[in-house]
Design a protein around this motif. Sequence first.
Motif, PDB file in Angstrom:
ATOM      1  N   GLU A   1       0.829  -1.222   0.000  1.00 36.20           N
ATOM      2  CA  GLU A   1       0.000   0.000   0.000  1.00 36.20           C
ATOM      3  C   GLU A   1       0.857   1.264   0.000  1.00 36.20           C
ATOM      4  OE1 GLU A   1      -0.294  -2.602   1.988  1.00 36.20           O
ATOM      5  OE2 GLU A   1      -2.287  -3.412   1.587  1.00 36.20           O
TER       6      GLU A   1
ATOM      7  N   PRO B   1      -2.339  -5.006 -12.614  1.00 30.46           N
ATOM      8  CA  PRO B   1      -3.687  -4.924 -12.040  1.00 30.46           C
ATOM      9  C   PRO B   1      -3.734  -5.392 -10.580  1.00 30.46           C
ATOM     10  CG  PRO B   1      -3.785  -5.848 -14.243  1.00 30.46           C
ATOM     11  CD  PRO B   1      -2.331  -5.763 -13.888  1.00 30.46           C
ATOM     12  N   GLU B   2      -2.965  -6.420 -10.241  1.00 31.68           N
ATOM     13  CA  GLU B   2      -2.941  -6.927  -8.857  1.00 31.68           C
ATOM     14  C   GLU B   2      -2.296  -5.893  -7.928  1.00 31.68           C
ATOM     15  OE1 GLU B   2      -4.391  -9.553  -7.790  1.00 31.68           O
ATOM     16  OE2 GLU B   2      -3.555  -9.722  -5.766  1.00 31.68           O
TER      17      GLU B   2
ATOM     18  N   HIS C   1      -2.056  -2.741  -8.416  1.00 31.31           N
ATOM     19  CA  HIS C   1      -2.911  -1.544  -8.397  1.00 31.31           C
ATOM     20  C   HIS C   1      -4.044  -1.668  -7.373  1.00 31.31           C
ATOM     21  CE1 HIS C   1      -5.827   1.364 -10.342  1.00 31.31           C
ATOM     22  NE2 HIS C   1      -4.736   2.090 -10.202  1.00 31.31           N
ATOM     23  N   LYS C   2      -4.468  -2.896  -7.107  1.00 26.46           N
ATOM     24  CA  LYS C   2      -5.526  -3.102  -6.100  1.00 26.46           C
ATOM     25  C   LYS C   2      -5.069  -2.622  -4.724  1.00 26.46           C
ATOM     26  CE  LYS C   2      -7.384  -7.315  -8.084  1.00 26.46           C
ATOM     27  NZ  LYS C   2      -7.255  -8.760  -7.949  1.00 26.46           N
ATOM     28  N   TYR C   3      -3.778  -2.810  -4.432  1.00 20.26           N
ATOM     29  CA  TYR C   3      -3.241  -2.427  -3.117  1.00 20.26           C
ATOM     30  C   TYR C   3      -2.938  -0.932  -3.031  1.00 20.26           C
ATOM     31  CZ  TYR C   3      -2.545  -7.410  -2.333  1.00 20.26           C
ATOM     32  OH  TYR C   3      -2.738  -8.755  -2.171  1.00 20.26           O
ATOM     33  N   CYS C   4      -2.593  -0.337  -4.149  1.00 18.54           N
ATOM     34  CA  CYS C   4      -2.200   1.079  -4.116  1.00 18.54           C
ATOM     35  C   CYS C   4      -2.868   1.805  -5.296  1.00 18.54           C
ATOM     36  CB  CYS C   4      -0.683   1.226  -4.157  1.00 18.54           C
ATOM     37  SG  CYS C   4       0.118   0.249  -5.436  1.00 18.54           S
ATOM     38  N   PRO C   5      -4.206   1.919  -5.263  1.00 19.69           N
ATOM     39  CA  PRO C   5      -4.925   2.482  -6.416  1.00 19.69           C
ATOM     40  C   PRO C   5      -4.588   3.954  -6.683  1.00 19.69           C
ATOM     41  CG  PRO C   5      -6.404   2.084  -4.551  1.00 19.69           C
ATOM     42  CD  PRO C   5      -5.097   1.468  -4.192  1.00 19.69           C
TER      43      PRO C   5
ATOM     44  N   TYR D   1      -5.551  -3.687 -20.068  1.00 19.74           N
ATOM     45  CA  TYR D   1      -6.154  -3.955 -18.746  1.00 19.74           C
ATOM     46  C   TYR D   1      -7.410  -3.131 -18.451  1.00 19.74           C
ATOM     47  CZ  TYR D   1      -1.548  -6.032 -18.427  1.00 19.74           C
ATOM     48  OH  TYR D   1      -0.430  -6.775 -18.696  1.00 19.74           O
TER      49      TYR D   1
ATOM     50  N   LEU E   1      -7.854  -0.326 -17.086  1.00 17.48           N
ATOM     51  CA  LEU E   1      -7.818   0.182 -15.713  1.00 17.48           C
ATOM     52  C   LEU E   1      -7.834   1.702 -15.733  1.00 17.48           C
ATOM     53  CD1 LEU E   1      -4.962  -1.911 -14.059  1.00 17.48           C
ATOM     54  CD2 LEU E   1      -7.390  -1.998 -13.476  1.00 17.48           C
TER      55      LEU E   1
END
Length: 396
Positions: free
Chosen positions: A71, A90-91, A93-97, A115, A117
């Motif tokens: 994060e 993408p993975e 990015h889930k933790y640190c959008p 992706y 995103l």
Amino acid sequence: MNPLEIAKGIYWVGSVDWNVRTFHGHTYATSRGTTYNAYLIVDDKVALVDTVYGPFAKELVERIREIVPVEKIDYIIANHVETDHSGALPEIHKYCPKAKVFGTAKCKEGLYKNYYLDLDFQVVKTGDTLKLGKRTLSFMEAPMIHWPDSMFTYVVEDQILMPNDAFGQHYATSERFDDEVDQAFLMDEAAKYYANILWPLSPIIIKKIEDVQKANIPIKMIAPSHGIIWRKDPMKIVKAYLSWGKNETKQKAVVIYETMWQSTEKMARKMAEGLTDAGIDVKFYDVTTADKTEIVSQMLDAKGFLIGSSTHDNDMLPTIAGFLEFLKGLKPKNRIAAAFGSYGWGGGATQSIERDLKDAGIEIAQPAMSVKYVPDENEAKKCYEYGVEFGRLVKK
Ligand code: FEO
């Protein structure tokens, strides 16, 4: 495997793919596996340079967690869109959008089309910099080395170049540095990588290296996105790239053939004997059984190619035809070649081979040699002499 600190505050957080055996579809045989190198730079701000191939995303997350919470990543540097380096984005990015992503304009477009995103993306150009605290990242666009989106990142204070695919090798090892591995294997994999992926882009590569040399950027370490990191002698691989990029060759010939009932093979063997006796370094391949990635790699520094095929349906056989089609795309320069083969009645293989060699920009150095059915003693002798003569031309 723990993350590895490659310089103070800079960590390798990549993955080793021991099992991968084909790459880029089935165009590249990765007989020694590969690695996907990602680097984490921990300063006042935390930056991740590239990610890894998607199936290794969890490994990347775990490795980063050994150093900082995922994060905490402030910046993601995307040197290249191709999925072996962006697949885990993408993975992550889930933790640190809210992490800002940096890359070229083509990278922005490419990542979106892969992706879909909603990334906070900042387009960068050559010369743009990003301050992390004590450290500065400097970006250098590198279009077509080897995709339009490609970019190099340079860590100014540590003098580390992160050029993504450039200077890489498909080489899975437990070691991470050039001084820790077998030099012959390392250079073999580096050459294989250049020949099969970068050879057609040689003029662009030469220009980019000259630009970097003109800018007088000190380079203590080259940390590519595949394989081993060059820390002992980073200039070793730069010099090799300059030589390969300029299509410099050795007194070496590669004999490649496809045979139906072994007559063309007999011709090939006699020609190889002639070349050997002429003092030429010879590599010899039946294209139907050999690893095509290795053949291309051996062609990279060879001056001459002898290409043979039996005649079938007034043409060359299909595997050698496919190989020559691949060779055309590699755009070799400064090479000589000749065609040979056995036939039963009409012939036609050697004409097709010569046509494809010319299309590939390769000079036909001597008239083709054909033998009806099985070579007799006299014809076998002529094949030997053909090899000797080709050897003389290779030495010229
Ligand atoms: Fe290793 Fe162009 O990706």
